[in-house]
Design an enzyme around this catalytic site. Structure first.
Site, short mmCIF file in Angstrom:
data_model
loop_
_atom_site.label_atom_id
_atom_site.label_comp_id
_atom_site.label_asym_id
_atom_site.label_seq_id
_atom_site.Cartn_x
_atom_site.Cartn_y
_atom_site.Cartn_z
N GLU A 150 -2.64 17.06 6.97
CA GLU A 150 -3.54 16.65 8.05
C GLU A 150 -3.03 15.35 8.66
O GLU A 150 -2.39 14.56 7.96
CB GLU A 150 -4.96 16.45 7.50
CG GLU A 150 -5.06 15.32 6.49
CD GLU A 150 -6.36 15.34 5.69
OE1 GLU A 150 -7.39 15.04 6.29
OE2 GLU A 150 -6.32 15.62 4.49
N LYS A 152 -2.76 11.57 9.70
CA LYS A 152 -3.33 10.37 9.12
C LYS A 152 -3.82 9.50 10.27
O LYS A 152 -3.03 8.90 11.00
CB LYS A 152 -2.30 9.63 8.28
CG LYS A 152 -2.87 8.40 7.63
CD LYS A 152 -1.94 7.84 6.57
CE LYS A 152 -2.62 6.71 5.82
NZ LYS A 152 -2.88 5.55 6.70
N ASP A 154 -5.20 6.46 12.32
CA ASP A 154 -5.01 5.02 12.17
C ASP A 154 -6.30 4.32 12.58
O ASP A 154 -6.42 3.81 13.70
CB ASP A 154 -3.83 4.57 13.03
CG ASP A 154 -3.38 3.17 12.66
OD1 ASP A 154 -3.85 2.64 11.65
OD2 ASP A 154 -2.54 2.62 13.39
N TYR A 263 -12.79 13.49 6.14
CA TYR A 263 -11.66 14.08 5.43
C TYR A 263 -11.79 14.05 3.91
O TYR A 263 -10.91 14.53 3.21
CB TYR A 263 -10.33 13.46 5.85
CG TYR A 263 -10.26 11.94 5.70
CD1 TYR A 263 -10.31 11.34 4.45
CD2 TYR A 263 -10.13 11.13 6.82
CE1 TYR A 263 -10.24 9.96 4.32
CE2 TYR A 263 -10.07 9.75 6.70
CZ TYR A 263 -10.12 9.18 5.45
OH TYR A 263 -10.07 7.82 5.31
N LYS A 351 4.49 8.75 6.03
CA LYS A 351 4.34 7.89 7.21
C LYS A 351 5.40 8.21 8.26
O LYS A 351 6.51 8.62 7.93
CB LYS A 351 4.48 6.40 6.80
CG LYS A 351 3.49 5.94 5.74
CD LYS A 351 2.06 5.94 6.21
CE LYS A 351 1.69 4.72 6.99
NZ LYS A 351 1.42 3.52 6.21
N CYS A 456 11.00 -28.95 -1.08
CA CYS A 456 9.79 -28.35 -0.55
C CYS A 456 9.40 -29.06 0.75
O CYS A 456 9.27 -30.28 0.77
CB CYS A 456 8.66 -28.49 -1.58
SG CYS A 456 7.07 -27.96 -0.93
N CYS A 459 5.87 -31.00 0.09
CA CYS A 459 5.65 -32.14 -0.82
C CYS A 459 6.95 -32.87 -1.15
O CYS A 459 6.91 -33.90 -1.82
CB CYS A 459 4.95 -31.68 -2.10
SG CYS A 459 6.01 -30.76 -3.22
N CYS A 474 9.27 -24.34 -5.03
CA CYS A 474 8.93 -25.75 -5.13
C CYS A 474 8.57 -26.05 -6.58
O CYS A 474 7.83 -25.31 -7.21
CB CYS A 474 7.74 -26.04 -4.22
SG CYS A 474 6.91 -27.59 -4.58
N CYS A 480 1.86 -30.33 -5.25
CA CYS A 480 2.25 -29.81 -3.93
C CYS A 480 0.98 -29.32 -3.21
O CYS A 480 0.32 -28.41 -3.69
CB CYS A 480 3.24 -28.67 -4.06
SG CYS A 480 3.62 -27.89 -2.48
O1 D41 Z 1 -6.65 10.13 8.17
C1 D41 Z 1 -6.65 9.28 7.31
N1 D41 Z 1 -6.50 8.00 7.61
C2 D41 Z 1 -6.85 9.66 5.88
C3 D41 Z 1 -7.03 8.66 4.93
C4 D41 Z 1 -6.89 11.02 5.45
N2 D41 Z 1 -6.73 12.00 6.34
N3 D41 Z 1 -7.08 11.32 4.15
C5 D41 Z 1 -7.26 10.34 3.22
N4 D41 Z 1 -7.48 10.70 1.94
C6 D41 Z 1 -7.65 9.78 1.01
C7 D41 Z 1 -7.90 10.19 -0.41
C8 D41 Z 1 -6.90 11.22 -0.82
C9 D41 Z 1 -7.79 9.02 -1.34
C10 D41 Z 1 -9.27 10.77 -0.51
C11 D41 Z 1 -7.23 8.99 3.59
C12 D41 Z 1 -7.43 8.04 2.56
N5 D41 Z 1 -7.63 8.46 1.28
C13 D41 Z 1 -7.42 6.59 2.75
N6 D41 Z 1 -7.47 5.93 3.87
C14 D41 Z 1 -7.43 4.61 3.62
C15 D41 Z 1 -7.35 4.42 2.30
C16 D41 Z 1 -7.36 5.66 1.74
#
Ligand code: D41
Length: 776
Positions: A150, A152, A154, A263, A351, A456, A459, A474, A480
């Site tokens: 799926e 992610k 932002d 989600y 990512k 440093c 200090c 340092c 410090c």
């Molecule tokens: O779309 C997202 N940002 C997203 C974040 C997603 N689609 N699924 C997620 N699933 C999880 C778990 C597996 C831990 C339930 C997440 C995130 N976590 C998440 N977003 C920020 C910290 C964790």
């Protein structure tokens, strides 16, 4: 006070002089007649009153001034700032565009922890993710294993709690355990249903988790509107969404076009489904928006194909995504896989590659951190990287600037970095931007390599590099100021003492004010008494009024009682993170026991330091002479020469044998407690505290606190799964049988370990009995 106050700026004489001191007083002189000194005093006073009003608005107590009065305070402050721009404070409340200072929302403990996601950046890591899961579950390479993929989103994660199908609470993620209560604001988000669809038969209790975000179009419109109103523009949709959700006034949130994708879930009175994909479909039926690009995939190549498809659509989605999340589809397998300290084993975020941009390196500044590390920071001509304006980037350490790694290999083909250079900046998601390349063709004439300071900058103490450490530090310790203030910030941070109303900003202000006498942590706990005795007056300075000072003193008082693990973490000792601090707390059980053990172990710690030095020297000599290093021999000799007592050796072995505690951490801890200045500061602090023993992990389990050894072949689960589950239930898993073993779990083929256990009279059971014991 119910009467609205007319604008004191345009009409200073209109209000009768009967207003209480917390209200905008009417008898203030015309702004045009203010002297600079009077203006400075009034700016401080107004800032304090506004801060008080913000706190009152959110604390238990009802707001003490009306909205109109509040606005009048802000307008008068604005008018004075307009006349005396030089007096305007960078943290002026007139600059706050929304993001309420943290600590103004009530805190909420999540019923089920909100985990984070492990990150992956290339295809190979995805293949490993699949392999790791198969290994853990004992699945062969051919066994079917389904995942979901799926986008992610932002944005920022939010947990919504429904009881009887009705929204009862919304909380931000916070640190995963404790978030902020933003229920009133969440109710204004169109995608967040107030009532779940009854036909979909919602469980009696259901926590739905997902991401709050803002579309590109709504973000642009909001920024245009902000600019027209003379406000600050948001850097990106994510910041706009976060700032909008964390508004003190839910009316403001309502006017911001926020959206939500569901989600995941937290606490539930009944399971939603048997698979991730079916659970998401169920969330949709219950009335949530779910992401339509989610797919089911049967292995790494299908996941990577889904990744490519989503990446292709990225530019036209109309909202920001920063990768693709993969999750094991079968929820029973998710449950077996469980999680490590903060991330599930069954999910990973793949990512998108980082974004790059070229700009000029204007200067290299050196920042001094809590442990004395001199960190070089690139000051850049502002440049947009992936939609965010970047003007600072990390340069890691002096070797990185010089173009070589700590082990002498070339970085960037050995090209060094100099102020004036054109450099390439990389920003990946939410990580700190880095300088990754330099264009030598554009280097200005007459530059010289950057001279990394040997002292440093804060200090003046010598800054030294230890054997094998890339970082120059340092040596000033607490003399410090930079180290002292960073240590204090760490001390009050969320995972440490977490004092309401005392954050990094207040620490900076208090530290800068010698009259307040906040030099080390113990001074925080004497603040109220010194204030009462008129020694360090908090009131009427730094934006503090009577009420806010009182609130702060109460918040500090509440933290006099502190858990042992938190205390150890709060001391800010190098290498001692949150997890290690908890491990130490559980291992020793009390502060006194920890200190006694460290004192007793000190001679052995010093012997090991000498052995480390001897080992390093031997390695260098061996490398030069082209022979193998005689490490064991050299270490043995060094320790024999130092001759620590058997008691010291036993204490050291016990420390380094504790769960999660290695020799590097142990030495750092030992050094801190043996340093007279640090020890005095720590002793002064601990005398003022009530230190609570750690809670035993999962005490309800029949194996909590027991030392278990697995041997032979396990048939129902892999060794990794057996170990992880035993540890999750509070057991210690050891590799060999000794007098300290409580239980041996022996599968077919158990050999010497079973015999040793029999000889020592240790209870031995088979895998089925073990599963019955732990309840499944
Ligand atoms: O779309 C997202 N940002 C997203 C974040 C997603 N689609 N699924 C997620 N699933 C999880 C778990 C597996 C831990 C339930 C997440 C995130 N976590 C998440 N977003 C920020 C910290 C964790």
């Amino acid at each position: 006070m119910s009467k609205a106050v007319s604008d004191p700026v345009s009409n200073p004489a209109s209000n009768p002089a009967s207003a209480p001191s917390s209200a905008p007083s009417s008898d203030r002189p015309d702004v045009a007649r203010l002297t600079e000194a009077a203006a400075a005093a009034e700016i401080a006073e107004l800032a304090g009153m506004i801060a008080d009003a913000n706190r009152a608005y959110h604390g238990e107590d009802a707001p003490e001034i009306t909205d109109a009065e509040y606005d009048a305070l802000k307008r008068r402050l604005q008018a004075i700032e307009a006349r005396f721009p030089a007096l305007k404070r960078p943290d002026s409340p007139t600059e706050a565009i929304g993001a309420a200072p943290s600590g103004t929302f009530a805190k909420v403990r999540h019923a089920v922890r909100m985990l984070s996601l492990e990150n992956a950046f290339d295809d190979e890591e995805i293949a490993k993710f699949d392999e790791r899961i198969r290994l853990y579950l004992g699945l062969g390479p051919e066994a079917p294993l389904w995942f979901t993929a799926e986008p992610k989103i932002d944005g920022l994660s939010l947990s919504l709690r429904y009881e009887g199908g009705k929204l009862v609470q919304a909380a931000t993620r916070g640190d995963g355990e404790i978030g902020e209560n933003v229920t009133a604001n969440a109710r204004t988000v169109a995608d967040i249903p107030e009532l779940l669809t009854p036909e979909a038969e919602p469980p009696a209790v259901l926590e739905v988790r997902g991401e709050v975000y803002m579309s590109h179009a709504d973000f642009e419109a909001l920024n245009t509107q902000q600019a027209a109103a003379g406000g600050k523009r948001f850097a990106n949709p994510r910041n706009a969404a976060a700032g909008s959700l964390r508004q003190l006034d839910a009316g403001v949130t309502a006017a911001r076009p926020l959206r939500f994708f569901a989600y995941a879930w937290g606490e539930m009175s009944a399971p939603l489904a048997a698979t991730q994909s079916a659970a998401i479909a169920r969330l949709k039926a219950l009335g949530f928006s779910t992401n339509g690009l989610t797919e089911r995939c049967d292995g790494p190549s299908a996941l990577l194909a889904a990744y490519r498809r989503i990446e292709q659509k990225r530019a036209t989605l109309g909202y920001d995504i920063d990768g693709v999340v993969y999750k094991v589809d079968d929820l029973a397998l998710q449950a077996r896989l469980g999680f490590r300290s903060t991330t599930p084993r069954w999910a990973i975020a793949h990512k998108f590659p980082a974004e790059l941009a070229w700009t000029r390196l204007e200067a290299i500044d050196i920042q001094v951190g809590r442990t004395g590390a001199l960190s070089p920071v690139a000051r850049l001509a502002p440049v947009t990287v992936g939609g965010v304006v970047v003007s600072n980037a990390t340069l890691h350490n002096e070797d990185y600037i010089a173009g070589r790694s700590a082990s002498g290999e070339a970085i960037r083909d050995g090209k060094d970095l100099r102020p004036g250079d054109w450099v390439q900046v990389k920003r990946a998601g939410d990580v700190i931007p880095k300088v990754v390349d330099v264009d030598l063709a554009r280097r200005p004439a007459g530059t010289t390599p950057f001279d990394f300071p040997q002292c440093c900058p804060e200090c003046g103490s010598p800054a030294e590099r230890e054997e094998g450490d890339a970082v120059r530090r340092c040596t000033g310790g607490l003399i410090c100021p930079a180290q002292a203030v960073e240590k204090l910030k760490h001390f009050v941070s969320r995972a440490a003492f977490d004092i309401d109303g005392l954050g990094a900003r207040q620490i900076e202000m208090f530290f800068a004010d010698p009259d307040l006498g906040i030099r080390d942590p113990a001074d925080i706990f004497t603040l109220a008494a010194r204030d009462a005795a008129n020694l360090g007056k908090l009131r009427n300075r730094d934006g503090f009024g009577d009420r806010s000072a009182g609130n702060l003193f109460r918040a500090i008082e509440e933290r006099r009682r502190i858990g042992l693990g938190r205390l150890i973490f709060a001391l800010g000792i190098r290498h001692v993170g949150e997890v290690a601090a908890q491990d130490l707390a559980r291992h020793y059980g009390s502060w006194e026991a920890l200190v006694a053990a460290l004192d007793s172990a000190r001679p052995a710690a010093l012997a090991h330091r000498a052995a480390d030095a001897a080992e390093a020297q031997e390695r260098r000599a061996a490398a030069a002479e082209g022979r193998r290093a005689r490490i064991a021999e050299v270490r043995g000799a060094a320790i024999a020469a130092a001759a620590p007592s058997p008691d010291a050796t036993a204490a050291w072995d016990d420390l380094t044998g504790a769960d999660g505690i290695g020799p590097v951490l142990a030495l750092s801890l030992s050094d801190s407690l043996a340093n007279p200045r640090e020890r005095a500061a720590i002793d002064r602090l601990t005398e003022m505290l009530v230190i609570e023993p750690p809670e035993a992990r999962a005490t309800a389990s029949p194996v909590a606190g027991k030392t278990v050894v697995f041997t032979g072949t396990l048939e129902k689960m892999t060794r990794a799964e057996a170990k992880a589950r035993a540890e999750a239930l509070g057991a210690k898993v050891a590799g060999s049988v000794s007098a300290r073993t409580d239980l041996l779990v022996a599968g077919p083929g158990a050999g010497s370990k079973a015999r040793e256990a029999a000889r020592l009279g240790i209870e031995t059971i088979d895998e089925d009995a073990w599963l019955r014991l732990i309840g499944g």
